[in-house]
Scaffold this motif. Sequence first.
Motif, PDB file in Angstrom:
ATOM      1  N   TYR A 294     -25.661  56.773 -56.986  1.00 42.58           N
ATOM      2  CA  TYR A 294     -26.489  57.762 -57.685  1.00 42.58           C
ATOM      3  C   TYR A 294     -27.741  57.116 -58.281  1.00 42.58           C
ATOM      4  CZ  TYR A 294     -28.070  61.121 -61.128  1.00 42.58           C
ATOM      5  OH  TYR A 294     -28.845  61.961 -61.866  1.00 42.58           O
ATOM      6  N   VAL A 295     -27.561  55.995 -58.990  1.00 37.82           N
ATOM      7  CA  VAL A 295     -28.698  55.326 -59.629  1.00 37.82           C
ATOM      8  C   VAL A 295     -29.675  54.817 -58.566  1.00 37.82           C
ATOM      9  CG1 VAL A 295     -29.359  53.297 -60.997  1.00 37.82           C
ATOM     10  CG2 VAL A 295     -27.469  54.743 -61.736  1.00 37.82           C
ATOM     11  N   PHE A 296     -29.149  54.241 -57.511  1.00 39.93           N
ATOM     12  CA  PHE A 296     -30.024  53.736 -56.454  1.00 39.93           C
ATOM     13  C   PHE A 296     -30.804  54.867 -55.805  1.00 39.93           C
ATOM     14  CE2 PHE A 296     -31.219  51.437 -52.636  1.00 39.93           C
ATOM     15  CZ  PHE A 296     -31.542  50.196 -53.171  1.00 39.93           C
ATOM     16  N   HIS A 297     -30.157  56.013 -55.617  1.00 43.04           N
ATOM     17  CA  HIS A 297     -30.858  57.163 -55.037  1.00 43.04           C
ATOM     18  C   HIS A 297     -31.944  57.669 -55.982  1.00 43.04           C
ATOM     19  CE1 HIS A 297     -31.569  60.690 -52.599  1.00 43.04           C
ATOM     20  NE2 HIS A 297     -31.405  61.444 -53.664  1.00 43.04           N
TER      21      HIS A 297
ATOM     22  N   ASN B 299     -34.083  58.726 -50.807  1.00 41.39           N
ATOM     23  CA  ASN B 299     -33.549  58.512 -49.460  1.00 41.39           C
ATOM     24  C   ASN B 299     -33.149  57.051 -49.209  1.00 41.39           C
ATOM     25  OD1 ASN B 299     -33.982  61.235 -48.876  1.00 41.39           O
ATOM     26  ND2 ASN B 299     -36.065  60.816 -48.194  1.00 41.39           N
ATOM     27  N   TYR B 300     -32.963  56.300 -50.264  1.00 40.30           N
ATOM     28  CA  TYR B 300     -32.521  54.897 -50.193  1.00 40.30           C
ATOM     29  C   TYR B 300     -33.482  54.024 -49.391  1.00 40.30           C
ATOM     30  CZ  TYR B 300     -28.166  56.959 -51.818  1.00 40.30           C
ATOM     31  OH  TYR B 300     -27.221  57.658 -52.521  1.00 40.30           O
ATOM     32  N   THR B 301     -34.750  54.344 -49.419  1.00 40.69           N
ATOM     33  CA  THR B 301     -35.732  53.513 -48.716  1.00 40.69           C
ATOM     34  C   THR B 301     -36.746  52.970 -49.717  1.00 40.69           C
ATOM     35  OG1 THR B 301     -37.089  55.439 -48.226  1.00 40.69           O
ATOM     36  CG2 THR B 301     -35.549  54.733 -46.516  1.00 40.69           C
ATOM     37  N   LEU B 302     -37.141  51.721 -49.507  1.00 44.68           N
ATOM     38  CA  LEU B 302     -38.146  51.092 -50.354  1.00 44.68           C
ATOM     39  C   LEU B 302     -39.531  51.414 -49.803  1.00 44.68           C
ATOM     40  CD1 LEU B 302     -36.442  47.620 -50.724  1.00 44.68           C
ATOM     41  CD2 LEU B 302     -36.511  49.426 -52.410  1.00 44.68           C
ATOM     42  N   PRO B 303     -40.471  51.715 -50.676  1.00 43.91           N
ATOM     43  CA  PRO B 303     -41.836  51.994 -50.183  1.00 43.91           C
ATOM     44  C   PRO B 303     -42.525  50.688 -49.767  1.00 43.91           C
ATOM     45  CG  PRO B 303     -41.776  52.075 -52.568  1.00 43.91           C
ATOM     46  CD  PRO B 303     -40.365  51.866 -52.117  1.00 43.91           C
ATOM     47  N   ARG B 304     -43.502  50.801 -48.865  1.00 46.54           N
ATOM     48  CA  ARG B 304     -44.263  49.616 -48.442  1.00 46.54           C
ATOM     49  C   ARG B 304     -45.281  49.201 -49.501  1.00 46.54           C
ATOM     50  NH1 ARG B 304     -44.002  48.066 -43.215  1.00 46.54           N
ATOM     51  NH2 ARG B 304     -42.796  49.369 -41.810  1.00 46.54           N
ATOM     52  N   VAL B 305     -45.812  50.216 -50.200  1.00 46.66           N
ATOM     53  CA  VAL B 305     -46.847  49.959 -51.207  1.00 46.66           C
ATOM     54  C   VAL B 305     -46.430  50.639 -52.510  1.00 46.66           C
ATOM     55  CG1 VAL B 305     -49.291  50.268 -51.821  1.00 46.66           C
ATOM     56  CG2 VAL B 305     -48.641  49.934 -49.443  1.00 46.66           C
ATOM     57  N   VAL B 306     -46.634  49.904 -53.607  1.00 49.26           N
ATOM     58  CA  VAL B 306     -46.314  50.433 -54.930  1.00 49.26           C
ATOM     59  C   VAL B 306     -47.570  50.326 -55.792  1.00 49.26           C
ATOM     60  CG1 VAL B 306     -44.871  50.131 -56.974  1.00 49.26           C
ATOM     61  CG2 VAL B 306     -43.929  49.664 -54.730  1.00 49.26           C
ATOM     62  N   LYS B 307     -47.847  51.382 -56.549  1.00 54.30           N
ATOM     63  CA  LYS B 307     -48.980  51.330 -57.491  1.00 54.30           C
ATOM     64  C   LYS B 307     -48.498  50.596 -58.740  1.00 54.30           C
ATOM     65  CE  LYS B 307     -51.712  53.984 -55.077  1.00 54.30           C
ATOM     66  NZ  LYS B 307     -52.883  53.462 -54.428  1.00 54.30           N
ATOM     67  N   CYS B 308     -49.204  49.535 -59.098  1.00 52.82           N
ATOM     68  CA  CYS B 308     -48.763  48.673 -60.181  1.00 52.82           C
ATOM     69  C   CYS B 308     -49.795  48.654 -61.306  1.00 52.82           C
ATOM     70  CB  CYS B 308     -48.555  47.259 -59.635  1.00 52.82           C
ATOM     71  SG  CYS B 308     -47.966  46.096 -60.848  1.00 52.82           S
TER      72      CYS B 308
ATOM     73  N   PHE C 240     -31.158  46.020 -45.291  1.00 57.35           N
ATOM     74  CA  PHE C 240     -30.163  45.476 -46.213  1.00 57.35           C
ATOM     75  C   PHE C 240     -29.704  46.551 -47.208  1.00 57.35           C
ATOM     76  CE2 PHE C 240     -28.953  43.121 -50.066  1.00 57.35           C
ATOM     77  CZ  PHE C 240     -27.912  42.384 -49.536  1.00 57.35           C
ATOM     78  N   THR C 241     -30.651  47.331 -47.698  1.00 56.69           N
ATOM     79  CA  THR C 241     -30.324  48.424 -48.621  1.00 56.69           C
ATOM     80  C   THR C 241     -29.431  49.456 -47.943  1.00 56.69           C
ATOM     81  OG1 THR C 241     -32.399  48.107 -49.783  1.00 56.69           O
ATOM     82  CG2 THR C 241     -31.319  50.226 -50.078  1.00 56.69           C
ATOM     83  N   LEU C 242     -29.748  49.797 -46.702  1.00 54.56           N
ATOM     84  CA  LEU C 242     -28.930  50.748 -45.953  1.00 54.56           C
ATOM     85  C   LEU C 242     -27.515  50.205 -45.754  1.00 54.56           C
ATOM     86  CD1 LEU C 242     -28.877  53.454 -44.444  1.00 54.56           C
ATOM     87  CD2 LEU C 242     -29.571  52.209 -42.400  1.00 54.56           C
TER      88      LEU C 242
END
Length: 149
Positions: free
Chosen positions: A21-24, A29-38, A60-62
Motif C-alpha cells: 500500500y505504501v509503495f503504491h 502503478n509501482y513504477t519509478l519516474p525517469r525524471v523528478v522535479k527537485c 527490481f521494484t516489480l
Amino acid sequence: SWWTYLISLFVKAAVDIIFLYVFHRLYENYTLPRVVKCSIDPCPNIVDCYISRPTEKNLFTLFIVVTSAVCVLLNLCEMTYLIGKRCRECLVQRKKESAKSIPLVMLSNNLPLNPQHSDIHDANNKANDAVNGHIPHITISPAYTWKAI
C-alpha cells in the motif's frame, strides 16, 4: 502452539500488505519516474533530476511487489488451512466425545421398558461396552431396536 504460528502468519501478511500500500502511494502503478522535479537544498530553484538506470530499478521494484503479493497469498492459504484443520480436529473430537456419552436403551414391542428386566439390562450393558470399545460385537435379537436418548 498452532495459534502463535497463526498470529505470526497474520503479522507477516499485514506487513506485506502495508508495504504494498505504501509503495503504491509513493509510486503510482509501482513504477519509478525517469525524471523528478527537485527543489531540495543545495538546488537554488526547481531542477530536473534524472534517475539513473530507471528500467533496472523498475524491474527490481516489480520483482519485490510480485514477491510480496505471492507471500500474502501463501500466508492467507496457510492461515485458511490451519484454521480449517483445527476446526476439523475439534469436530472430530466433539463427535468422539458425544458418541461415548450417548446412553443406549433397548426398546421392544413385546416388553415394557424396565431397567430391572434382566434381558434388557444385560443387552444395554453390552451395547454401552461396545460403544466404549470393550466388546468387539453384539448379538441382538431381531425383536429389539436401539434408540439413543
